[in-house]
Each structure stands twice: as C-alpha cells, then as structure tokens.
Enzyme design. Structure first.
Site, PDB file in Angstrom:
ATOM      1  N   ARG A 170      63.617  50.731  93.010  1.00 33.54           N
ATOM      2  CA  ARG A 170      63.824  51.928  92.189  1.00 33.54           C
ATOM      3  C   ARG A 170      62.462  52.204  91.598  1.00 33.54           C
ATOM      4  O   ARG A 170      61.928  51.409  90.824  1.00 33.54           O
ATOM      5  CB  ARG A 170      64.886  51.626  91.119  1.00 33.54           C
ATOM      6  CG  ARG A 170      65.148  52.763  90.162  1.00 33.54           C
ATOM      7  CD  ARG A 170      65.826  53.954  90.824  1.00 33.54           C
ATOM      8  NE  ARG A 170      66.024  54.997  89.814  1.00 33.54           N
ATOM      9  CZ  ARG A 170      65.142  55.983  89.583  1.00 33.54           C
ATOM     10  NH1 ARG A 170      64.043  56.094  90.329  1.00 33.54           N
ATOM     11  NH2 ARG A 170      65.375  56.866  88.633  1.00 33.54           N
ATOM     12  N   HIS A 215      59.543  54.929  86.743  1.00 28.48           N
ATOM     13  CA  HIS A 215      60.137  56.106  86.102  1.00 28.48           C
ATOM     14  C   HIS A 215      60.391  55.805  84.629  1.00 28.48           C
ATOM     15  O   HIS A 215      60.253  54.665  84.185  1.00 28.48           O
ATOM     16  CB  HIS A 215      61.463  56.477  86.781  1.00 28.48           C
ATOM     17  CG  HIS A 215      62.546  55.449  86.601  1.00 28.48           C
ATOM     18  ND1 HIS A 215      62.619  54.294  87.356  1.00 28.48           N
ATOM     19  CD2 HIS A 215      63.605  55.386  85.740  1.00 28.48           C
ATOM     20  CE1 HIS A 215      63.666  53.569  86.974  1.00 28.48           C
ATOM     21  NE2 HIS A 215      64.280  54.199  85.989  1.00 28.48           N
ATOM     22  N   HIS A 232      63.024  57.363  81.112  1.00 28.78           N
ATOM     23  CA  HIS A 232      64.144  58.209  80.714  1.00 28.78           C
ATOM     24  C   HIS A 232      63.809  58.848  79.371  1.00 28.78           C
ATOM     25  O   HIS A 232      63.592  58.143  78.390  1.00 28.78           O
ATOM     26  CB  HIS A 232      65.427  57.396  80.572  1.00 28.78           C
ATOM     27  CG  HIS A 232      65.707  56.523  81.761  1.00 28.78           C
ATOM     28  ND1 HIS A 232      65.978  57.040  83.001  1.00 28.78           N
ATOM     29  CD2 HIS A 232      65.715  55.174  81.910  1.00 28.78           C
ATOM     30  CE1 HIS A 232      66.160  56.043  83.854  1.00 28.78           C
ATOM     31  NE2 HIS A 232      65.996  54.900  83.231  1.00 28.78           N
ATOM     32  N   GLU A 270      68.025  52.105  78.433  1.00 36.25           N
ATOM     33  CA  GLU A 270      68.726  51.539  79.597  1.00 36.25           C
ATOM     34  C   GLU A 270      69.058  50.072  79.364  1.00 36.25           C
ATOM     35  O   GLU A 270      68.186  49.286  79.020  1.00 36.25           O
ATOM     36  CB  GLU A 270      67.831  51.686  80.836  1.00 36.25           C
ATOM     37  CG  GLU A 270      68.343  50.958  82.077  1.00 36.25           C
ATOM     38  CD  GLU A 270      67.467  51.226  83.302  1.00 36.25           C
ATOM     39  OE1 GLU A 270      67.017  52.379  83.488  1.00 36.25           O
ATOM     40  OE2 GLU A 270      67.217  50.271  84.066  1.00 36.25           O
ATOM     41  N   HIS A 306      59.404  51.976  83.638  1.00 36.77           N
ATOM     42  CA  HIS A 306      59.842  50.746  84.298  1.00 36.77           C
ATOM     43  C   HIS A 306      60.101  50.945  85.782  1.00 36.77           C
ATOM     44  O   HIS A 306      60.116  52.072  86.286  1.00 36.77           O
ATOM     45  CB  HIS A 306      61.088  50.185  83.606  1.00 36.77           C
ATOM     46  CG  HIS A 306      62.223  51.170  83.502  1.00 36.77           C
ATOM     47  ND1 HIS A 306      62.294  52.102  82.483  1.00 36.77           N
ATOM     48  CD2 HIS A 306      63.322  51.366  84.269  1.00 36.77           C
ATOM     49  CE1 HIS A 306      63.391  52.828  82.645  1.00 36.77           C
ATOM     50  NE2 HIS A 306      64.031  52.409  83.724  1.00 36.77           N
ATOM     51  N   GLU A 314      71.171  59.671  85.677  1.00 39.09           N
ATOM     52  CA  GLU A 314      70.155  58.845  86.344  1.00 39.09           C
ATOM     53  C   GLU A 314      69.389  59.670  87.377  1.00 39.09           C
ATOM     54  O   GLU A 314      68.289  59.331  87.767  1.00 39.09           O
ATOM     55  CB  GLU A 314      70.853  57.635  86.981  1.00 39.09           C
ATOM     56  CG  GLU A 314      70.043  56.804  87.963  1.00 39.09           C
ATOM     57  CD  GLU A 314      68.868  56.058  87.339  1.00 39.09           C
ATOM     58  OE1 GLU A 314      68.732  56.057  86.104  1.00 39.09           O
ATOM     59  OE2 GLU A 314      68.061  55.488  88.103  1.00 39.09           O
TER      60      GLU A 314
END
Ligand code: MN
Ligand code: MN
Length: 397
Positions: free
Chosen positions: A92, A95, A97, A102, A141, A164
């Site tokens: 993943r 990125h 948020h 999270e 992260h 997400e």
C-alpha cells in the site's frame, strides 16, 4: 440565575459567552450529541450490519481493499473500516489521510509499516497476527507484505465519512505536479519524472522486502519516541470468564492511540457480552470468526437484532444499549474499535447492583425475593449457563 444553572437549563443553546469558555473539541462533542440525528429519529432503528467481505471494493492483482463508510453503512458516522489484503511483494503505497487517524489489527500473515511524524521522527515496524498499529491523522505511511504469504489486516478510521479511496497518495501527487517544479525540488532531470506513474498507483507491486528492515534513504535509522506498534494478543487478556475473554488496548497502554480504543472479544458458544452502553464512543465491529447476534436498543421501544457472521461489520452509536451473543458452534472472535482513546462502559449488572434493593423491587414491580437473586457483581461475559462463574471484580486496565 447562576451561570451553571443557565447553561444546564438551556443545554446546547447556551449563551455565546458560555460556549466560548468550552474548548473547541468539547464544543464539537456537545453539538454532535445534542443535535437531533434524522437517521436515528425514525420509528424503527436503521440497519447496523454491512457484509463487508461480500462487497466489491478495489482489487488490483492479488491486492484488495473493501471499505465500510457512511456510504455503505449510513449509521456508521463516527468510524469507517477497511479489510485489506496484500499479496507477497504487494505494497500500500506512501500516503496520508487528511481527515482521519488509522488504527489496524493484523489477522493473517506479516507486514511492515513505515511512518513519519511532523517533527521528522520516523519508525519502521514489523507486524504479526494479533499486533495493532496507530497512525495519527495526517502522518505519512506505507504498508508492505512480508514473506511469501498473503497478509490480511483490518483498518479502522476515526471518521465514518472517511474513504480509504480518497487518500493522499505520493504517486497521485507527484504525477500531477509540473515536471519543472519537481526538477527544482528533487534535483533529478525532467526525463526521470516523465517515467514516473502519472496516476495514483494505490497498490504498488514489487519484490518481497528483505527480512531485516534496511536503513533509511537518509542513511540513518531514527526511532519514534512514541511507538506506533502494540502487541495486543501477545498480552494476557484483561478479562477472562467461563463464557469468553477480552483484550482491550486504549491510550492507557498504547499512548499514541489517542482517538481509538481497540478490543478483541472472544465468546464461547452461548457466551454473552452482557447488556451495556458506552457514554463516550461509537462502537465499530468486525467479525473475524463465528456467528453472533447483536442487539441494539434505541429508546421509544425501538429494539433491533442483527445476526453477524464472519466478514460482517456492525455499528452501535454512542449511548445506545447493546449486547453480543455467540449463536454459533465455534468460539466467536470480534474486532471492536471505539472512537475514543479512553474506554468507558456501563454494564447492566453493575448498574442494577449500584442501587438499593427496595428501588429495584419497586422499579421492576417485583418482590424482595426476586431482587435478592440479581447479580451483586459485574457479569461482563455470561456463559451459556448464565452469569454463574462470575466474581472477577475486573479491575480496569
Ligand atoms: Mn493509511
Ligand atoms: Mn459495546
């Protein structure tokens, strides 16, 4: 009229002067709780179940993400969740948020995260089943699968409106920034950036990472003073009963987890997490294993029961009465997250036991003999045979 009386009398419509004295965060809470919620004002309670693992989600190769937000489950305004699977070599991508912290619980396989805090401290951690992580809102992260097996984890966000699929990803950003600016910023020739991804990669696919975390690009390995990792299931359960057990981790044991308390609840067949409510948090549930009946009570005679099985999500708003009962043949395992770092609950058995017998007798229109038989201590988890086997005072941890 004293200021205190006036505020109590007027409730949410307190004077501007009164409100100004309340910190912003607390003021937002007051607004959220005192504003009528059309969703919860109906004659019947809305559904609080969503079959997360049956939803389509986002699938790229062997990597997948399925989400539950207010779009899929309208009642879940306070928390959203994602079931994510990474194949070997799957990542993943980097990125952040903008609008949610999270929290995550690893169900299967192993993975590695990197995270950066605003002060420049960074941390790399490896995770196994039963481990949790917490990334404060806005901290950058990544998550990589480790080894040659699929890694499955559940992410929980402290905002039900957070998707997400609306994250701030590094490829999306770099891909839409003018090349001349990137040349100036990062010092590489324009031709290099011309070959970078133009759209968001989301799931990157590469080689299986080395078992030992490598030193960072900057050449140093700096450790965050406030670790993002906690080994939840490696600890003793904080509450053990004949009918089941509970692991619970909030800010008290995992200091960085300021906005989420996480719980793993195991119920033996017939086991019951007794009737209770949470004064300070919404509750988000994900069924890891088994089959449970969840009841929800919302005043005005409104009562609803949903049967949740493996892969389903459930949701209980702040203050609503509820219970969880194992209706299957195997031990049920639930992941539960609260959108508050401090755990609070009021259990029915404790509430009743905290009143004089004569009051209980008259309230329930019953006899002294009946009241005498009510539990004197917290039941918390009853077994298939009832509250027998109780007796642990359950000191909170
Ligand atoms: Mn994330
Ligand atoms: Mn609960």
């Amino acid at each position: 009229m004293s200021d205190t009386t006036r505020r109590g009398f007027l409730g949410a419509a307190a004077t501007a002067a009164g409100l100004a004295a309340i910190p912003t965060a607390a003021r937002a809470d007051i607004g959220a709780v005192n504003k009528p919620d059309p969703l919860l004002d109906g004659e019947d309670l809305p559904t609080f179940r969503f079959a997360l693992e049956e939803s389509e989600g986002k699938v790229i190769g062997g990597n997948s993400a399925r989400e539950a937000t207010v779009k899929q489950l309208p009642i879940s305004k306070g928390l959203a969740g994602v079931s994510m699977r990474l194949e070997p070599g799957g990542m993943r991508e980097l990125h952040w948020h903008a609008t949610a912290a999270e929290w995550a619980y690893v169900i299967e396989g192993r993975c590695r995260t990197t995270v950066i805090a605003p002060g420049g401290d960074s941390e790399t951690n490896d995770f196994e089943p039963g481990d949790i992580w917490y990334f404060p809102r806005g901290h950058g992260h990544s998550i990589q699968a480790l080894g040659d097996k699929l890694c499955h984890f559940v992410l929980v966000f402290d905002n039900g409106y957070f998707s997400e699929f609306g994250t701030f990803s590094v490829t999306d950003w770099i891909g839409h920034t003018p090349k001349s600016l990137l040349v100036k910023n990062l010092g590489l020739p324009e031709a290099v950036f011309a070959k970078f991804p133009k759209e968001e990669v989301y799931f990157a696919r590469g080689k299986v990472p080395p078992e030992e975390p490598a030193s960072l690009h900057q050449g140093k390995l700096r450790t965050s003073p406030d670790t993002h990792k906690f080994r939840m299931i490696a600890q003793e359960p904080n509450s053990t009963h004949k009918g089941g057990r509970e692991w619970r981790v909030g800010q008290n044991r995992f200091p960085i987890s300021k906005t989420i308390t996480g719980v793993i609840l195991e119920l033996e067949p017939g086991g019951l997490r007794e009737l209770h409510w949470h004064p300070n948090a919404d509750e988000w549930q994900y069924i890891i294993r088994g089959k449970v009946d969840v009841t929800m009570f919302g005043s005005h005679g409104r009562h609803r029961i949903e049967t949740l099985t493996k892969g389903d999500v459930g949701y209980i708003p702040t203050g609503y009465g509820h219970s969880v009962e194992n209706k299957g043949e195997e031990t049920a395992r639930l992941l539960i997250a609260f959108n508050n770092g401090h755990y609070e609950a009021i259990d029915l058995s404790v509430w009743l036991a905290s009143n004089p017998d004569y009051l209980l007798r008259d309230n329930f229109e019953t006899t002294d003999a009946v009241v005498k038989e009510l539990p004197k201590q917290r039941v918390f988890i009853a077994s298939k045979d009832g509250p027998g086997g109780r007796g642990e005072p359950n000191p909170p941890r």
